[in-house]
Write a protein that holds these residues in place. Structure first.
Motif, PDB file in Angstrom:
ATOM      1  N   GLN A  96      31.154  21.135  50.723  1.00  0.00           N
ATOM      2  CA  GLN A  96      30.433  21.761  49.615  1.00  0.00           C
ATOM      3  C   GLN A  96      29.946  20.718  48.606  1.00  0.00           C
ATOM      4  OE1 GLN A  96      29.811  25.141  49.394  1.00  0.00           O
ATOM      5  NE2 GLN A  96      30.690  25.249  51.469  1.00  0.00           N
ATOM      6  N   GLY A  97      29.755  19.507  49.082  1.00  0.00           N
ATOM      7  CA  GLY A  97      29.245  18.461  48.205  1.00  0.00           C
ATOM      8  C   GLY A  97      30.248  17.980  47.181  1.00  0.00           C
ATOM      9  N   GLY A  98      31.514  18.078  47.506  1.00  0.00           N
ATOM     10  CA  GLY A  98      32.549  17.612  46.590  1.00  0.00           C
ATOM     11  C   GLY A  98      32.950  18.630  45.541  1.00  0.00           C
ATOM     12  N   ARG A  99      32.427  19.847  45.617  1.00  0.00           N
ATOM     13  CA  ARG A  99      32.804  20.875  44.639  1.00  0.00           C
ATOM     14  C   ARG A  99      34.235  21.353  44.886  1.00  0.00           C
ATOM     15  NH1 ARG A  99      28.722  25.631  44.408  1.00  0.00           N
ATOM     16  NH2 ARG A  99      28.719  25.391  46.688  1.00  0.00           N
ATOM     17  N   TYR A 100      34.918  21.728  43.832  1.00  0.00           N
ATOM     18  CA  TYR A 100      36.300  22.175  43.921  1.00  0.00           C
ATOM     19  C   TYR A 100      36.379  23.682  44.138  1.00  0.00           C
ATOM     20  CZ  TYR A 100      37.407  17.659  41.749  1.00  0.00           C
ATOM     21  OH  TYR A 100      37.520  16.322  41.464  1.00  0.00           O
ATOM     22  N   ILE A 101      37.440  24.114  44.805  1.00  0.00           N
ATOM     23  CA  ILE A 101      37.712  25.550  44.996  1.00  0.00           C
ATOM     24  C   ILE A 101      38.273  26.117  43.695  1.00  0.00           C
ATOM     25  CG2 ILE A 101      39.160  27.214  46.221  1.00  0.00           C
ATOM     26  CD1 ILE A 101      39.163  25.155  48.571  1.00  0.00           C
ATOM     27  N   SER A 102      37.770  27.288  43.302  1.00  0.00           N
ATOM     28  CA  SER A 102      38.285  27.966  42.111  1.00  0.00           C
ATOM     29  C   SER A 102      38.572  29.428  42.437  1.00  0.00           C
ATOM     30  CB  SER A 102      37.302  27.866  40.942  1.00  0.00           C
ATOM     31  OG  SER A 102      36.089  28.541  41.256  1.00  0.00           O
ATOM     32  N   CYS A 103      39.480  30.013  41.675  1.00  0.00           N
ATOM     33  CA  CYS A 103      39.877  31.413  41.896  1.00  0.00           C
ATOM     34  C   CYS A 103      40.569  31.924  40.646  1.00  0.00           C
ATOM     35  CB  CYS A 103      40.786  31.528  43.126  1.00  0.00           C
ATOM     36  SG  CYS A 103      42.382  30.705  42.932  1.00  0.00           S
ATOM     37  N   PRO A 104      40.812  33.238  40.554  1.00  0.00           N
ATOM     38  CA  PRO A 104      41.546  33.759  39.399  1.00  0.00           C
ATOM     39  C   PRO A 104      43.006  33.294  39.432  1.00  0.00           C
ATOM     40  CG  PRO A 104      40.354  35.502  40.548  1.00  0.00           C
ATOM     41  CD  PRO A 104      40.327  34.311  41.436  1.00  0.00           C
ATOM     42  N   ALA A 105      43.637  33.289  38.261  1.00  0.00           N
ATOM     43  CA  ALA A 105      45.048  32.939  38.140  1.00  0.00           C
ATOM     44  C   ALA A 105      45.737  33.949  37.236  1.00  0.00           C
ATOM     45  CB  ALA A 105      45.214  31.537  37.569  1.00  0.00           C
ATOM     46  N   ARG A 106      47.035  34.083  37.446  1.00  0.00           N
ATOM     47  CA  ARG A 106      47.876  34.905  36.557  1.00  0.00           C
ATOM     48  C   ARG A 106      49.023  34.027  36.073  1.00  0.00           C
ATOM     49  NH1 ARG A 106      47.782  39.284  40.667  1.00  0.00           N
ATOM     50  NH2 ARG A 106      49.953  38.747  41.089  1.00  0.00           N
ATOM     51  N   ILE A 107      49.416  34.205  34.843  1.00  0.00           N
ATOM     52  CA  ILE A 107      50.567  33.490  34.286  1.00  0.00           C
ATOM     53  C   ILE A 107      51.594  34.512  33.831  1.00  0.00           C
ATOM     54  CG2 ILE A 107      51.380  32.005  32.412  1.00  0.00           C
ATOM     55  CD1 ILE A 107      48.704  30.571  32.493  1.00  0.00           C
ATOM     56  N   HIS A 108      52.815  34.382  34.335  1.00  0.00           N
ATOM     57  CA  HIS A 108      53.923  35.254  33.940  1.00  0.00           C
ATOM     58  C   HIS A 108      54.932  34.415  33.165  1.00  0.00           C
ATOM     59  CE1 HIS A 108      52.295  38.234  36.683  1.00  0.00           C
ATOM     60  NE2 HIS A 108      52.327  37.341  37.650  1.00  0.00           N
ATOM     61  N   LEU A 109      55.293  34.866  31.986  1.00  0.00           N
ATOM     62  CA  LEU A 109      56.260  34.141  31.165  1.00  0.00           C
ATOM     63  C   LEU A 109      57.620  34.813  31.276  1.00  0.00           C
ATOM     64  CD1 LEU A 109      54.015  33.480  28.026  1.00  0.00           C
ATOM     65  CD2 LEU A 109      54.453  31.968  29.964  1.00  0.00           C
ATOM     66  N   HIS A 110      58.520  34.224  32.078  1.00  0.00           N
ATOM     67  CA  HIS A 110      59.869  34.745  32.271  1.00  0.00           C
ATOM     68  C   HIS A 110      60.843  33.978  31.386  1.00  0.00           C
ATOM     69  CE1 HIS A 110      58.247  36.901  35.665  1.00  0.00           C
ATOM     70  NE2 HIS A 110      57.940  35.782  36.303  1.00  0.00           N
ATOM     71  N   ALA A 126      41.455  29.193  37.789  1.00  0.00           N
ATOM     72  CA  ALA A 126      42.229  28.137  38.436  1.00  0.00           C
ATOM     73  C   ALA A 126      41.307  27.273  39.280  1.00  0.00           C
ATOM     74  CB  ALA A 126      43.330  28.736  39.310  1.00  0.00           C
ATOM     75  N   VAL A 127      41.631  25.986  39.383  1.00  0.00           N
ATOM     76  CA  VAL A 127      40.865  25.040  40.194  1.00  0.00           C
ATOM     77  C   VAL A 127      41.852  24.234  41.042  1.00  0.00           C
ATOM     78  CG1 VAL A 127      39.256  23.091  40.179  1.00  0.00           C
ATOM     79  CG2 VAL A 127      39.072  24.870  38.427  1.00  0.00           C
ATOM     80  N   LEU A 128      41.546  24.110  42.341  1.00  0.00           N
ATOM     81  CA  LEU A 128      42.374  23.337  43.263  1.00  0.00           C
ATOM     82  C   LEU A 128      41.739  21.964  43.454  1.00  0.00           C
ATOM     83  CD1 LEU A 128      43.157  26.036  45.985  1.00  0.00           C
ATOM     84  CD2 LEU A 128      44.512  25.398  43.990  1.00  0.00           C
ATOM     85  N   VAL A 129      42.501  20.925  43.164  1.00  0.00           N
ATOM     86  CA  VAL A 129      41.970  19.558  43.220  1.00  0.00           C
ATOM     87  C   VAL A 129      42.795  18.735  44.205  1.00  0.00           C
ATOM     88  CG1 VAL A 129      41.426  17.476  41.900  1.00  0.00           C
ATOM     89  CG2 VAL A 129      41.241  19.735  40.809  1.00  0.00           C
TER      90      VAL A 129
END
Length: 405
Positions: free
Chosen positions: A110-124, A64-67
């Motif tokens: 951070q020089g314009g770099r984006y925050i990223s992290c793991p993501a989970r997707i749940h299909l309900h 995931a990336v936060l923009v």
């Protein structure tokens, strides 16, 4: 999140965000963590979410990336969320208002770099859900800043003042309304008419009628608020009914929110808590019927309940929760913490045989026979139904009473 989704859809034209985000590792700051961050607006990005989900290997990690978006409005802090490069939604508006400036500042530092992290997707069956796992510490933000209040929880919290009102005096009988209620199989309008008759007559059966209304509405689409109102009215008239309390908590567990569950526990009568606590503990473990609470939040819910029990001098709940904490500590290999919790349970009056068995096993090994005998005598005032367990406790008690010291 329905309202948030509608707001996002309404305001999407105010932002300029490409539908797909191309990034390299050099453009990202990797911040994996344990803070669960809900994404809003998934309903309007279902194709992108499916592309992210099925465009990755089954065992592959979702990125995931936060923009932070460039707003056209001065007071906007919108943050778009991308998974595997696909635009899957936004941070909820109530969260973005709190954290958007910090995210923008961090990316700039951070020089314009984006925050990223793991993501989970749940299909309900009701649609997809995207959850991020973020480390909030480098952002200078507490995990609580990313929490949202589910709409169900907010609606229920708004109704709970009704249960802080004095219990009404219900001393009359409306024979005809009771007869109609016992044979009711028709419309909601007819049931509400019966309820009105019972309420005006101060007939205690009005609580049962409201419960019937709640159970009738709870599986009807779009009737969430009506269902909650019916449950709360049922409790207003039958404040000490364990069945209604458990039914309401079970319904509320579809959108578990710790402050909401704590509020319910705090205003519940002491008499219903022995029935209510096992359900709340199962919710903390994700073992309830819905299983929607993030297991990492379970310890916080149990700690909150224990703190409330101590503050309200609720010895029965204190004993139950302390015993539970002891068994969890033992299972985790922390025996000193387990002993401390078991002792707290016994001090609160616990007669739980399992707690007595585990604690006295340790006490006997330490040569603390007098304390072990006291714990065993207390437990055996409510003999366990398992014959082998009762005999083991009785045999150990006899040994402790014969041992000098």
């Amino acid at each position: 999140m329905g309202l948030l989704n509608r707001l996002i859809r309404k305001n999407q034209a105010k932002y300029e965000t490409p539908p797909h985000l191309q990034t390299s590792a050099e453009q990202l700051v990797w911040l994996p963590g344990m803070t669960e961050v809900q994404v809003a607006g998934e309903t309007f990005h279902q194709d992108a979410i499916l592309a992210a989900q099925f465009g990755t290997k089954p065992d592959g990690r979702l990125l995931a990336v936060l923009v932070p978006e460039t707003p056209t409005l001065p007071d906007s802090n919108a943050v778009a969320v991308y998974v595997q490069g696909e635009h899957v939604g936004y941070l909820p508006s109530q969260v973005a208002t709190r954290v958007g400036p910090a995210i923008r500042t961090f990316s700039s530092s951070q020089g314009g770099r984006y925050i990223s992290c793991p993501a989970r997707i749940h299909l309900h069956h009701v649609g997809p859900q995207v959850v991020l796992m973020l480390n909030t510490t480098p952002l200078g933000l507490p995990a609580e800043a990313f929490e949202t209040v589910p709409e169900l929880a907010a609606a229920l919290i708004g109704l709970l003042s009704r249960l802080r009102e004095p219990v009404p005096s219900l001393t009359s009988v409306h024979v005809e309304a009771r007869r109609k209620l016992s044979k009711w199989q028709s419309s909601e309008t007819n049931l509400r008419s019966i309820i009105n008759q019972l309420a005006k007559a101060n007939d205690p059966t009005v609580g049962e009628a409201f419960l019937l209304l709640a159970q009738t509405l709870r599986y009807q689409a779009g009737r969430r608020d009506d269902t909650l109102a019916a449950y709360v009215e049922a409790l207003y008239y039958r404040r000490t009914s364990p069945d209604i309390w458990c039914d309401l908590v079970d319904y509320a567990s579809s959108a578990p929110h710790i402050p909401m569950l704590a509020d319910l526990f705090a205003i519940s009568p002491l008499a219903v808590r022995p029935a209510l606590l096992p359900l709340l503990v199962s919710i903390s473990d994700g073992r309830d019927r819905m299983g929607n609470l993030d297991p990492t939040k379970g310890p916080r819910l149990r700690a909150t309940l224990l703190e409330l029990a101590e503050d309200q001098h609720d010895r029965i709940s204190n004993a139950y929760l302390s015993a539970d904490a002891g068994h969890r500590a033992e299972k985790a290999g922390d025996l000193p913490a387990a002993v401390m919790a078991w002792r707290a349970a016994v001090d609160a009056g616990s007669t739980d045989a399992k707690t007595a068995d585990r604690l006295t096993t340790w006490l006997v090994k330490q040569g603390q026979y007098a304390e072990a005998a006291q714990v065993l005598r207390q437990a055996l005032t409510t003999p366990p139904t398992r014959v082998t367990l009762r005999q083991r406790l009785e045999k150990r008690l006899a040994r402790c009473e014969k041992t000098p010291g």
